[in-house]
Design a protein around this motif. Sequence first.
Motif, PDB file in Angstrom:
ATOM      1  N   ILE A 120       0.851  -1.198   0.000  1.00  0.00           N
ATOM      2  CA  ILE A 120       0.000   0.000   0.000  1.00  0.00           C
ATOM      3  C   ILE A 120       0.883   1.243   0.000  1.00  0.00           C
ATOM      4  O   ILE A 120       1.804   1.353   0.796  1.00  0.00           O
ATOM      5  N   ASN A 121       0.569   2.165  -0.887  1.00  0.00           N
ATOM      6  CA  ASN A 121       1.237   3.470  -0.876  1.00  0.00           C
ATOM      7  C   ASN A 121       0.514   4.345   0.138  1.00  0.00           C
ATOM      8  O   ASN A 121      -0.635   4.713  -0.063  1.00  0.00           O
ATOM      9  N   ARG A 122       1.189   4.643   1.195  1.00  0.00           N
ATOM     10  CA  ARG A 122       0.578   5.504   2.202  1.00  0.00           C
ATOM     11  C   ARG A 122       1.533   6.639   2.506  1.00  0.00           C
ATOM     12  O   ARG A 122       2.721   6.573   2.191  1.00  0.00           O
ATOM     13  N   GLN A 123       1.014   7.662   3.105  1.00  0.00           N
ATOM     14  CA  GLN A 123       1.846   8.820   3.426  1.00  0.00           C
ATOM     15  C   GLN A 123       2.726   8.487   4.619  1.00  0.00           C
ATOM     16  O   GLN A 123       2.256   8.046   5.660  1.00  0.00           O
ATOM     17  N   ILE A 124       4.019   8.708   4.446  1.00  0.00           N
ATOM     18  CA  ILE A 124       4.985   8.426   5.504  1.00  0.00           C
ATOM     19  C   ILE A 124       5.685   9.729   5.858  1.00  0.00           C
ATOM     20  O   ILE A 124       6.207  10.424   4.993  1.00  0.00           O
ATOM     21  N   THR A 125       5.690  10.045   7.129  1.00  0.00           N
ATOM     22  CA  THR A 125       6.318  11.271   7.596  1.00  0.00           C
ATOM     23  C   THR A 125       7.817  11.029   7.782  1.00  0.00           C
ATOM     24  O   THR A 125       8.216  10.033   8.369  1.00  0.00           O
ATOM     25  N   PRO A 126       8.646  11.925   7.273  1.00  0.00           N
ATOM     26  CA  PRO A 126      10.092  11.750   7.451  1.00  0.00           C
ATOM     27  C   PRO A 126      10.490  11.857   8.923  1.00  0.00           C
ATOM     28  O   PRO A 126       9.794  12.481   9.716  1.00  0.00           O
ATOM     29  N   GLN A 127      11.613  11.237   9.260  1.00  0.00           N
ATOM     30  CA  GLN A 127      12.113  11.254  10.628  1.00  0.00           C
ATOM     31  C   GLN A 127      12.576  12.652  11.051  1.00  0.00           C
ATOM     32  O   GLN A 127      12.598  12.967  12.222  1.00  0.00           O
ATOM     33  N   SER A 128      12.990  13.454  10.083  1.00  0.00           N
ATOM     34  CA  SER A 128      13.357  14.838  10.376  1.00  0.00           C
ATOM     35  C   SER A 128      12.740  15.728   9.300  1.00  0.00           C
ATOM     36  O   SER A 128      12.480  15.279   8.194  1.00  0.00           O
TER      37      SER A 128
END
Length: 191
Positions: A120-128
Amino acid sequence: MCSVSDFLLASLEDLRATNHLLDSKASFLLVAIFLPLTQLSRIYSVIHRGISAEANWHSITTCIFAVIFALSWLLAFFSALRGLLASGNPRQNIRDDSKPEQSYYFPSHLFRFSWIDLWINRQITPQSQFKEHYNALALDDFTIKKQLAWEQMKLMYIVGLKLRRSKATYWFTMIWIASGGVIWLMDLVLG
């Protein structure tokens, strides 16, 4: 005159090209290794005729070469497959206290993916955040060289391992072809 950074960048590019070439060769060999499976019934009948031969030496020789044939095929397949698969985290295989804390050259630490991200392509928040990442890139010449040298070592580990696996694949494939050729010739001449 070439700077150390230019040299390291050229080395990284050569290592990457070698890595891609080894992947292409391993892919080709996997296809070549699987082609004879389309003729499995013919291969089986040739080996079966040799094993069932009246001459005891012919039967024993065919058995020996059939075992070599099967084992070398399996070893060629697995070494080619291992050459294509990821070779683990090279960072763990380089022992040095002065290695960089984090990589700016290949910042894989920016995103954390889970198994669900395979499907699934989902929105991933960057670590920084972008600003933090950008400010961290204000590196001096020494740090840049250190980062490039570190990447060179990691990539050389991967390429070296793939090269070793490619050589094994070539040898097992040659043994497989030679043993299959001996079985075929014995069937042709004596069968």
